[in-house]
Motif scaffolding. Structure first.
Motif, short mmCIF file in Angstrom:
data_model
loop_
_atom_site.label_atom_id
_atom_site.label_comp_id
_atom_site.label_asym_id
_atom_site.label_seq_id
_atom_site.Cartn_x
_atom_site.Cartn_y
_atom_site.Cartn_z
N HIS A 107 42.45 24.57 24.16
CA HIS A 107 42.34 25.44 25.33
C HIS A 107 42.21 24.56 26.56
CE1 HIS A 107 40.65 28.27 28.22
NE2 HIS A 107 41.31 29.18 27.52
N MET A 108 43.02 24.80 27.56
CA MET A 108 43.08 23.92 28.72
C MET A 108 42.11 24.28 29.83
SD MET A 108 45.11 21.63 27.73
CE MET A 108 45.06 20.74 29.26
N GLY A 109 41.47 25.43 29.77
CA GLY A 109 40.49 25.80 30.80
C GLY A 109 41.14 26.18 32.11
N PRO A 110 40.32 26.36 33.15
CA PRO A 110 40.86 26.77 34.45
C PRO A 110 41.68 25.65 35.10
CG PRO A 110 38.53 26.27 34.63
CD PRO A 110 38.88 26.19 33.17
N MET A 111 42.56 26.03 35.99
CA MET A 111 43.41 25.06 36.67
C MET A 111 42.63 24.12 37.57
SD MET A 111 46.60 24.98 35.97
CE MET A 111 47.23 24.15 37.39
N VAL A 112 41.67 24.67 38.33
CA VAL A 112 40.93 23.86 39.28
C VAL A 112 39.44 24.14 39.07
CG1 VAL A 112 40.49 23.39 41.73
CG2 VAL A 112 42.80 23.93 40.96
#
Length: 114
Positions: A107-112
């Motif tokens: 899971h890559m998480g939020p962009m920023v």
């Protein structure tokens, strides 16, 4: 003087190359931020996104298709992955040779994050 990515493309530096053709080279990032982290670079030097010329349209599309194919080969396409290009200092670009990050396998998480 050639940058690190030019040296990889030209075979002057070792890298874990996962794909190479006459237009692009893809290799594993030496400091991965995800389980799968591959950089796709054009074989010709284009310093930043802002330096892409109109005639580079097919090359940039090819980079995205190569990223798609690598994601499938790495087994991360079904769950999803992130494609990212940084541009200049405020965008987080470290090597001034256009490169597309393919990241996934988790899971890559939020962009920023603030």
């Amino acid at each position: 003087m050639a940058n690190i990515f030019e040296k990889i493309v030209n075979g002057e530096l070792d890298a874990d190359i996962v794909f190479q053709d006459d237009r692009v080279t893809a290799f594993r990032d030496i400091a991965p931020k995800a389980r799968v982290h591959v950089l796709i670079v054009p074989n010709q030097v284009i310093e930043t996104v802002d330096d892409i010329a109109d005639e580079d349209e097919a090359l940039i599309g090819h980079m995205v298709l190569v990223a798609r194919d690598i994601a499938r080969q790495e087994g991360i396409a079904e769950d999803g992955y992130r494609l990212m290009i940084n541009c200049r200092e405020h965008g987080g670009q470290e090597v001034y040779h256009l490169h597309l990050h393919l990241m996934g396998g988790q899971h890559m998480g939020p962009m920023v994050c603030r």
